[in-house]
Design a protein around this motif. Structure first.
Motif, mmCIF file in Angstrom:
data_model
loop_
_atom_site.group_PDB
_atom_site.id
_atom_site.type_symbol
_atom_site.label_atom_id
_atom_site.label_comp_id
_atom_site.label_asym_id
_atom_site.label_seq_id
_atom_site.Cartn_x
_atom_site.Cartn_y
_atom_site.Cartn_z
ATOM 1 N N GLY B 80 113.680 23.260 -11.564
ATOM 2 C CA GLY B 80 113.106 22.072 -12.179
ATOM 3 C C GLY B 80 114.095 20.916 -12.212
ATOM 4 O O GLY B 80 113.742 19.776 -11.893
ATOM 5 N N ALA B 81 115.342 21.223 -12.566
ATOM 6 C CA ALA B 81 116.356 20.176 -12.633
ATOM 7 C C ALA B 81 116.587 19.548 -11.262
ATOM 8 O O ALA B 81 116.704 18.330 -11.125
ATOM 9 C CB ALA B 81 117.666 20.755 -13.167
ATOM 10 N N ALA B 82 116.621 20.395 -10.222
ATOM 11 C CA ALA B 82 116.827 19.878 -8.865
ATOM 12 C C ALA B 82 115.661 18.976 -8.459
ATOM 13 O O ALA B 82 115.859 17.912 -7.866
ATOM 14 C CB ALA B 82 116.985 21.032 -7.873
ATOM 15 N N LEU B 83 114.445 19.390 -8.799
ATOM 16 C CA LEU B 83 113.284 18.584 -8.417
ATOM 17 C C LEU B 83 113.238 17.269 -9.197
ATOM 18 O O LEU B 83 112.797 16.246 -8.679
ATOM 19 C CB LEU B 83 111.988 19.372 -8.650
ATOM 20 N N PHE B 84 113.707 17.325 -10.436
ATOM 21 C CA PHE B 84 113.703 16.097 -11.244
ATOM 22 C C PHE B 84 114.542 15.016 -10.561
ATOM 23 O O PHE B 84 114.206 13.835 -10.598
ATOM 24 C CB PHE B 84 114.258 16.390 -12.640
ATOM 25 N N GLU B 85 115.606 15.434 -9.928
ATOM 26 C CA GLU B 85 116.510 14.479 -9.277
ATOM 27 C C GLU B 85 116.120 14.169 -7.834
ATOM 28 O O GLU B 85 116.711 13.306 -7.198
ATOM 29 C CB GLU B 85 117.941 15.060 -9.255
ATOM 30 N N TYR B 86 115.135 14.899 -7.323
ATOM 31 C CA TYR B 86 114.752 14.757 -5.910
ATOM 32 C C TYR B 86 114.158 13.367 -5.685
ATOM 33 O O TYR B 86 113.126 13.027 -6.288
ATOM 34 C CB TYR B 86 113.734 15.841 -5.584
ATOM 35 N N PRO B 87 114.764 12.523 -4.867
ATOM 36 C CA PRO B 87 114.330 11.124 -4.806
ATOM 37 C C PRO B 87 112.994 10.894 -4.098
ATOM 38 O O PRO B 87 112.331 9.894 -4.335
ATOM 39 C CB PRO B 87 115.462 10.440 -4.029
ATOM 40 N N HIS B 88 112.575 11.830 -3.240
ATOM 41 C CA HIS B 88 111.410 11.566 -2.387
ATOM 42 C C HIS B 88 110.088 11.563 -3.140
ATOM 43 O O HIS B 88 109.122 10.956 -2.679
ATOM 44 C CB HIS B 88 111.382 12.544 -1.225
ATOM 45 N N PHE B 89 110.022 12.237 -4.276
ATOM 46 C CA PHE B 89 108.778 12.217 -5.046
ATOM 47 C C PHE B 89 108.460 10.776 -5.467
ATOM 48 O O PHE B 89 107.370 10.267 -5.236
ATOM 49 C CB PHE B 89 108.873 13.114 -6.279
ATOM 50 N N ARG B 90 109.446 10.134 -6.082
ATOM 51 C CA ARG B 90 109.229 8.770 -6.558
ATOM 52 C C ARG B 90 108.965 7.811 -5.394
ATOM 53 O O ARG B 90 108.077 6.954 -5.482
ATOM 54 C CB ARG B 90 110.447 8.291 -7.355
ATOM 55 N N GLU B 91 109.685 8.002 -4.298
ATOM 56 C CA GLU B 91 109.467 7.148 -3.115
ATOM 57 C C GLU B 91 108.013 7.179 -2.643
ATOM 58 O O GLU B 91 107.504 6.213 -2.101
ATOM 59 C CB GLU B 91 110.347 7.619 -1.939
ATOM 60 N N GLN B 92 107.367 8.329 -2.821
ATOM 61 C CA GLN B 92 105.989 8.444 -2.346
ATOM 62 C C GLN B 92 104.972 8.166 -3.450
ATOM 63 O O GLN B 92 103.775 8.345 -3.250
ATOM 64 C CB GLN B 92 105.756 9.832 -1.729
ATOM 65 N N GLY B 93 105.479 7.786 -4.629
ATOM 66 C CA GLY B 93 104.536 7.390 -5.671
ATOM 67 C C GLY B 93 104.278 8.426 -6.754
ATOM 68 O O GLY B 93 103.308 8.313 -7.490
ATOM 69 N N PHE B 94 105.134 9.434 -6.837
ATOM 70 C CA PHE B 94 104.996 10.432 -7.904
ATOM 71 C C PHE B 94 106.144 10.261 -8.886
ATOM 72 O O PHE B 94 107.306 10.410 -8.519
ATOM 73 C CB PHE B 94 105.005 11.853 -7.312
ATOM 74 N N GLU B 95 105.782 9.957 -10.125
ATOM 75 C CA GLU B 95 106.812 9.662 -11.113
ATOM 76 C C GLU B 95 106.790 10.728 -12.196
ATOM 77 O O GLU B 95 105.762 10.938 -12.848
ATOM 78 C CB GLU B 95 106.507 8.284 -11.720
ATOM 79 N N ILE B 96 107.902 11.397 -12.384
ATOM 80 C CA ILE B 96 107.985 12.413 -13.434
ATOM 81 C C ILE B 96 108.230 11.710 -14.753
ATOM 82 O O ILE B 96 109.283 11.110 -14.949
ATOM 83 C CB ILE B 96 109.103 13.443 -13.123
ATOM 84 N N VAL B 97 107.232 11.759 -15.633
ATOM 85 C CA VAL B 97 107.325 11.027 -16.901
ATOM 86 C C VAL B 97 107.391 11.968 -18.096
ATOM 87 O O VAL B 97 107.577 11.509 -19.223
ATOM 88 C CB VAL B 97 106.137 10.045 -17.081
ATOM 89 N N VAL B 98 107.220 13.272 -17.828
ATOM 90 C CA VAL B 98 107.248 14.257 -18.910
ATOM 91 C C VAL B 98 107.999 15.489 -18.412
ATOM 92 O O VAL B 98 107.791 15.913 -17.276
ATOM 93 C CB VAL B 98 105.814 14.683 -19.310
ATOM 94 N N VAL B 99 108.866 16.031 -19.243
ATOM 95 C CA VAL B 99 109.524 17.299 -18.950
ATOM 96 C C VAL B 99 109.337 18.207 -20.162
ATOM 97 O O VAL B 99 109.560 17.772 -21.299
ATOM 98 C CB VAL B 99 111.032 17.131 -18.654
ATOM 99 N N VAL B 100 108.889 19.433 -19.900
ATOM 100 C CA VAL B 100 108.635 20.373 -20.999
ATOM 101 C C VAL B 100 109.395 21.669 -20.704
ATOM 102 O O VAL B 100 109.464 22.111 -19.548
ATOM 103 C CB VAL B 100 107.125 20.694 -21.119
ATOM 104 N N ASP B 101 109.995 22.264 -21.739
ATOM 105 C CA ASP B 101 110.605 23.579 -21.578
ATOM 106 C C ASP B 101 110.439 24.346 -22.872
ATOM 107 O O ASP B 101 110.348 23.752 -23.957
ATOM 108 C CB ASP B 101 112.086 23.473 -21.204
#
Lengths: 201, 201
Positions: B80-101
């Motif tokens: 999860g931490a690695a994906l949170f930092e993965y830049p390509h999601f945001r580049e394509q229009g996916f913004e992580i706005v919530v993190v739950v654990d």
DNA sequence: AAGTGTGAAGCTATTCACAGCC
DNA sequence: GGCTGTGAATAGCTTCACACTT
């Protein structure tokens, strides 16, 4: 996926499974399960189904998992680090025995007994360990050059996390893990008029 | 994959592309490209090929990427931490706005302005942000229960990293990222008698 | 009675090939 | 001359249905 289900069934101490039950857990149909398995042999007993432990052994053998595969992790960034710690690779017989990174700040660090090697050592370390499979977690722009290098060092299988399509010789197999494409496919399925497509095909 | 290639072509300032060239970069055939695109419209010009920027816009629109999708990351472990930092999601229009654990040791930590929420807040935080897509990076045994919960909170798309098949209602779409299965497929392709299969099909 | 293995049928996807436009 | 768009042909995959085994 059938092997994943059989792993599960064996943990649950189930002794036999029907194509019907296997299909339900694997997300397919009973006929599909029987066709798929029959391609490799007759593993079932009519009236009874499939015996779990032998079928699991058969599938592991078919998939080439009777041995342990030594694999190298190329790219010790965040995704590489997460995969290094991912327990399921080892459980299925894939052991990361080499880690390589181009960043001098990372080279020499020790991860769980494995020292990160510099890019200059790539060829020698892949050859000395006899590595056939690598996990490639380098940035997109570098991926093709790194792929060319590992193939030159004898690698024949690449699990590619870079969001680019690698050009490789016919005798090298690449499997892509393209997380952005998967998210985009969700977007496609969820966009407002997607209901029409589901109805009409 | 066509969109990925068009992103690349636009960075290279190419103005047009033929089905032939697009196919080569995407790893398919010219006829396949033309059939695929023609399913959604007539985007090309005979004798010329496809204009890169408009085709890219069309594909983004077809995929539902004209908007930004707010997504939630459920599971703040290593992957999860690695994906949170993965830049390509945001580049394509996916913004992580919530993190739950679920781990109290992680709850309250702040990642790049986002505070990790406890499992108890899952429903309220998904609803208040109007989340439709989640990235699920929880351990396999917990995945089904967490999937049930997020679906109850209105989520319709799940990018699932857990190595289990999720049972979901028909109107929920799941895409699996199953890295172990991909490695096993490489093992299958590389095991000694694999040459026979390549020859005979 | 339960449930596999498998030809045959049905369906979907890919490739061919060419008329038509630039 | 180059290249798309698309019916027709082909190939590949899935489902059906049933003979056969336990």
């Amino acid at each position: 996926m059938y092997l994943r289900v059989l792993d599960e069934l064996e943990r649950e101490a189930e002794t036999t499974v029907s194509s019907q039950a296997l299909a339900k857990r694997a997300g397919t149909t009973a006929a599909q399960v029987r066709k798929d398995l029959s391609l490799f042999g007759s593993f079932g007993k009519r009236g009874l189904g499939y015996a779990v432990p032998p079928l699991r052994r058969h599938l592991r053998s078919i998939l080439g998992l009777s041995r342990t595969w030594k694999v190298a992790l190329i790219g010790a960034g965040r995704i590489g680090a997460a995969l290094f710690e991912y327990p399921h690779f080892r459980e299925q017989g894939f052991e990361i025995v080499v880690v390589v990174d181009q960043d001098p700040a990372k080279v020499g660090s020790v991860w769980n007994d494995i020292t990160i090697q510099p890019a200059e050592q790539l060829d020698s370390v892949l050859r000395s360990e006899g590595i056939e499979i690598v996990i490639l977690t380098v940035p997109g722009p570098e991926a093709q050059a790194v792929a060319d290098a590992v193939i030159a060092s004898g690698v024949r299988g690449i699990l590619n996390f870079a969001p680019v399509r690698l050009r490789v010789p016919d005798d090298v197999k690449v499997n892509d893990v393209n997380m952005t494409v998967e998210l985009e496919a969700l977007s496609f399925a969820l966009k407002p008029d997607a209901a029409d497509r589901r109805a009409k095909g």
